[in-house]
Scaffold this active site. Sequence first.
Site, mmCIF file in Angstrom:
data_model
loop_
_atom_site.group_PDB
_atom_site.id
_atom_site.type_symbol
_atom_site.label_atom_id
_atom_site.label_comp_id
_atom_site.label_asym_id
_atom_site.label_seq_id
_atom_site.Cartn_x
_atom_site.Cartn_y
_atom_site.Cartn_z
ATOM 1 N N ASP A 102 -1.691 -0.178 5.772
ATOM 2 C CA ASP A 102 -2.497 0.663 6.988
ATOM 3 C C ASP A 102 -4.077 -0.124 7.465
ATOM 4 O O ASP A 102 -4.472 0.563 8.510
ATOM 5 C CB ASP A 102 -1.625 1.947 6.963
ATOM 6 C CG ASP A 102 -2.641 2.542 6.673
ATOM 7 O OD1 ASP A 102 -3.071 3.597 6.611
ATOM 8 O OD2 ASP A 102 -2.565 2.575 5.004
ATOM 9 N N ASP A 131 1.160 -0.803 -0.016
ATOM 10 C CA ASP A 131 0.337 0.020 -0.250
ATOM 11 C C ASP A 131 0.888 1.190 -0.045
ATOM 12 O O ASP A 131 2.281 1.196 -0.032
ATOM 13 C CB ASP A 131 -1.163 -0.050 1.121
ATOM 14 C CG ASP A 131 -1.998 0.994 1.082
ATOM 15 O OD1 ASP A 131 -2.437 1.185 0.652
ATOM 16 O OD2 ASP A 131 -1.447 1.764 2.574
ATOM 17 N N ASP A 156 -0.067 4.945 0.450
ATOM 18 C CA ASP A 156 -0.408 6.376 1.767
ATOM 19 C C ASP A 156 -0.712 5.552 3.294
ATOM 20 O O ASP A 156 -1.264 4.671 2.897
ATOM 21 C CB ASP A 156 -1.859 6.754 1.069
ATOM 22 C CG ASP A 156 -1.267 8.056 0.376
ATOM 23 O OD1 ASP A 156 -0.527 9.246 -0.390
ATOM 24 O OD2 ASP A 156 -1.996 7.043 -1.105
#
Length: 255
Positions: free
Chosen positions: A199, A23, A25
């Site tokens: 996240d 991932d 951001d």
Amino acid sequence: MAAQIPHRPPPPAFSPDWALFLDVDGTLLDFADLPDEVHAAPALIATLDALRDQLDGALALVSGRTLAQLDALFAPLLLPAAGLHGLELRDNGHAIAHARPVALDDVLTAARALAAKYPGALVEDKGTTLALHWRGAPAAEEPLHEFATSALIELPGYHLQPGNRVLELRPDGAHKGEAVLALLATPPFHGRRPVFVGDDLTDEHGFAAVDCHGGFGVLVGARSPSAARYGLHDPAAVREWLEQAVILSQTQEPG
């Protein structure tokens, strides 16, 4: 050593038989109030380039950003990638993308009019999806939620995807887990042990996908619960872990 979060051990040492899915951001890059304020440092780009070589190309970005945004962020790298949580997909051979419904234009206009009442709020047009951001305007959270819920009436086949201070209007079906599975079916990812690092709630599909194929997930931050078995504290810890992976792989090279 990279920092770890309580109650979740740090990920194991890098292995050249992995297929690595990252991932962006909140994972590789720290959040900013506006998506355009995020930048990838040259050191990170060099690290990803080196890891791609060590993995024989089996490194992919899996993000809510578009493929065009990812390419601009990490230029000159052109990595295999899933954009828009899997609505756009590029392996080493070709790219696919979903079509944009006409009704999305009217929703976009109304959303921008609403966001303009809350300085710092942002409506991001991603082509097939709309992302409503309130990181820079916390008071806009409830109005944007209410707007997005009502907008679903105009967008059959769409749903709401919550994220970290963002809410997306997006088509049903595709998600990060499906993107990971699609890439795992193609060279150079096929037959490798998949590792997904993310996240947000949108990354849980990715964690589940790699678990089902003998791999593991790495959660960035302290969010709970999560299907990820391992954890790192923040994007800085992820970058350090990847840098250590490059160093380890270089020391393992025959020489």
